[in-house]
Design a protein around this motif. Structure first.
Motif: not given
Length: 124
Positions: A49-64, A72-83
């Protein structure tokens, strides 16, 4: 353990696993030192979004680099993800919101029709 050739595997959280060929000598105890390499870590925040809000429950995929899905992970309440525990190398990080949902409906023109839609990620 009878004398034989075996493979010793060692792993620990935050480190890359290691496998070593070992020759067991029968009844004698043998001490081995197995150096472990720490795995690389990758983390970030998904924003929208225009206000750059953190996105909860987005799917993040890491590909080599070979196109294999590493995680594959899902973002947390602050839009954070980690591998974690990654090999050195090139990766692609792909973030997506919910997959689209479609439902076929027919309206008869006689009033209000309700069409509930449920967004979510397919299990995998």
């Amino acid at each position: 353990m009878p004398a034989s050739d075996v493979t010793l595997t060692v792993n620990a959280p935050g480190f890359r696993p290691e496998a070593l060929p070992v020759q067991a000598s029968g009844s004698e105890a043998t001490a081995l030192q197995v150096p472990l390499r720490s795995g690389a870590q990758l983390r970030g925040v998904v924003r929208a979004g225009a206000h750059r809000e953190s996105l909860t429950d987005a799917r993040v995929t890491l590909v080599d680099a070979a196109g294999n899905v590493v995680g594959i992970t899902t973002t947390g309440p602050d839009g954070d993800y980690a591998f974690a525990d990654l090999d050195a190398g090139s990766y692609s990080v792909i973030a997506a919101g919910y997959p689209p949902v479609a439902k076929k409906v027919t309206v008869d023109g006689r009033g209000l029709e309700e069409v509930p839609l449920e967004l979510g990620h397919p299990d995998n």
